[in-house]
Write an enzyme that holds these catalytic residues in place. Structure first.
Site, PDB file in Angstrom:
ATOM      1  N   ASP A   1       0.832  -1.200   0.000  1.00  0.00           N
ATOM      2  CA  ASP A   1       0.000   0.000   0.000  1.00  0.00           C
ATOM      3  C   ASP A   1       0.870   1.255   0.000  1.00  0.00           C
ATOM      4  OD1 ASP A   1      -0.701   0.782   3.458  1.00  0.00           O
ATOM      5  OD2 ASP A   1       0.933  -0.403   2.640  1.00  0.00           O
ATOM      6  N   ASP A  31       8.894   4.790  -0.544  1.00  0.00           N
ATOM      7  CA  ASP A  31       8.166   4.283   0.639  1.00  0.00           C
ATOM      8  C   ASP A  31       7.080   3.306   0.197  1.00  0.00           C
ATOM      9  OD1 ASP A  31       7.062   3.981   3.137  1.00  0.00           O
ATOM     10  OD2 ASP A  31       5.991   5.875   3.105  1.00  0.00           O
ATOM     11  N   GLU A  63      -0.182  -0.997   5.856  1.00  0.00           N
ATOM     12  CA  GLU A  63       0.882  -0.532   6.746  1.00  0.00           C
ATOM     13  C   GLU A  63       0.745   0.961   7.034  1.00  0.00           C
ATOM     14  OE1 GLU A  63       4.549   1.449   7.813  1.00  0.00           O
ATOM     15  OE2 GLU A  63       3.711   1.570   5.804  1.00  0.00           O
ATOM     16  N   GLU A  64       0.272   1.711   6.045  1.00  0.00           N
ATOM     17  CA  GLU A  64       0.202   3.168   6.206  1.00  0.00           C
ATOM     18  C   GLU A  64      -0.932   3.611   7.131  1.00  0.00           C
ATOM     19  OE1 GLU A  64       2.379   5.180   5.409  1.00  0.00           O
ATOM     20  OE2 GLU A  64       3.434   4.510   3.617  1.00  0.00           O
ATOM     21  N   GLU A  88      11.692  -0.172   5.150  1.00  0.00           N
ATOM     22  CA  GLU A  88      11.272   1.237   5.137  1.00  0.00           C
ATOM     23  C   GLU A  88      12.470   2.099   4.738  1.00  0.00           C
ATOM     24  OE1 GLU A  88       8.302   2.575   5.706  1.00  0.00           O
ATOM     25  OE2 GLU A  88       7.309   0.692   6.161  1.00  0.00           O
ATOM     26  N   HIS A 276       5.579  10.175   1.248  1.00  0.00           N
ATOM     27  CA  HIS A 276       4.311  10.900   1.446  1.00  0.00           C
ATOM     28  C   HIS A 276       4.360  12.303   0.812  1.00  0.00           C
ATOM     29  CE1 HIS A 276       3.405   8.311   5.304  1.00  0.00           C
ATOM     30  NE2 HIS A 276       4.056   7.628   4.374  1.00  0.00           N
TER      31      HIS A 276
END
Ligand SMILES: [Zn+2]
Length: 304
Positions: A1, A31, A63-64, A88, A276
């Site tokens: 994700d 990411d 995970e997010e 990560e 992000h």
């Protein structure tokens, strides 16, 4: 994700991998899908018959947000192996420690009424004043009681992030809510902190105050994470990368893999600064060293 994106802020299609200026641009490139491609490439350099120990590549859902994939994995108590590396983005520096994350809503319920006579209601904003005083005292207490030298902010934080209550100056406020974020240090558990909140807040209002209180977790929380500096995997990854193992300011699924009994470190290509963000990218210069690092890792733990 991945996290959602704003395509209008990107200089190329976030859903396509685009090569530009020695960087691979795309949503999740850093990411942390870049890591997945690197791990697959490293794994493909071995024949199955060469591996004496199983090599497992795990992709977890959500995970997010909720980390529900990792939580499910933990609930299933699957035997996964001895060591885990979570890719990560850490700029290929081994990371052995991070804080936990908790977010809670604290709701004070009173009774609305005409402002001209306080006895007609129970003012939730006045109740929240007591709650905030208790939270500030708890903030100071946590800071005095817990320290961890691995972190730049070396104490557990408690942030008052939002407050909502009331609707009119001439009405006694019936509801008030505040949202807080707590970052516990390794050695503290989510359950302990929740019990502390309960203990400090639940008895604040007397029966005849007309006020009630509710403490609600906004999500189940991510526990703090720590693998010892002297752990075998820590030592190996420090020597393999030439970088000492450190801390990061974000949460990962590390604590769930630790709880499954795996010695776990966080290590992956790319920088969290690009995560992000519009124009997320992975530098091409991270790819070859990443592949050889993971090839060596697989050789060490699975071929022997
Ligand atoms: Zn992320």
């Amino acid at each position: 994700d991945t996290v959602p994106c704003n395509p209008e802020l990107w200089h190329s299609d976030p859903f396509c991998a685009t090569l530009r200026d020695d960087r691979l641009y795309g949503l999740g490139s850093c990411d942390m899908k870049g890591f997945f491609a690197i791990a697959l490439e490293a794994a493909s350099r071995f024949k199955a018959k060469d591996l004496k120990e199983p090599l497992i590549l795990i992709g977890t859902a959500d995970e997010e947000s909720s980390m529900s994939g990792a939580r499910q994995l933990l609930a299933s108590s699957r035997q996964l192996g001895r060591k885990a590396v979570i890719g990560e983005p850490t700029g290929l520096q081994p990371i052995r420690v991070h804080k936990g994350v908790m977010m809670e809503a604290i709701r004070v319920k009173g009774r609305a009424g005409h402002s001209s006579d306080p006895s007609l209601g129970a003012n939730a904003i006045l109740g929240m004043h007591q709650v905030i005083s208790a939270l500030i005292a708890l903030q100071e207490e946590l800071k005095a009681r817990y320290r961890h030298p691995a972190f730049k902010v070396d104490y557990p934080t408690l942030n008052l992030g939002a407050i909502h209550g009331g609707d009119n100056p001439n009405r006694i406020c019936g509801h008030c809510e505040t949202l807080i974020d707590i970052r516990p240090l390794p050695g503290m558990s989510i359950e302990t902190v929740q019990a502390l909140l309960e203990e400090r807040l639940s008895g604040l209002f007397s029966k005849d105050s007309g006020l009630g209180i509710e403490i609600l977790p906004l999500f189940p929380g991510v526990p703090p994470f720590e693998t010892p500096a002297e752990a075998e995997l820590t030592r190996y990854l420090e020597s393999a990368t030439g970088k000492s193992a450190g801390a990061v300011a974000f949460g990962t699924e590390g604590p769930f893999f630790s709880a499954l009994g795996l010695e776990t470190l966080i290590l992956g290509p790319g920088s969290i600064d690009q995560a992000h963000q519009p124009d997320e990218f992975l530098s091409l210069s991270d790819i070859a060293p990443g592949i050889s690092l993971f090839e060596n890792l697989i050789g060490r733990y699975c071929r022997a």
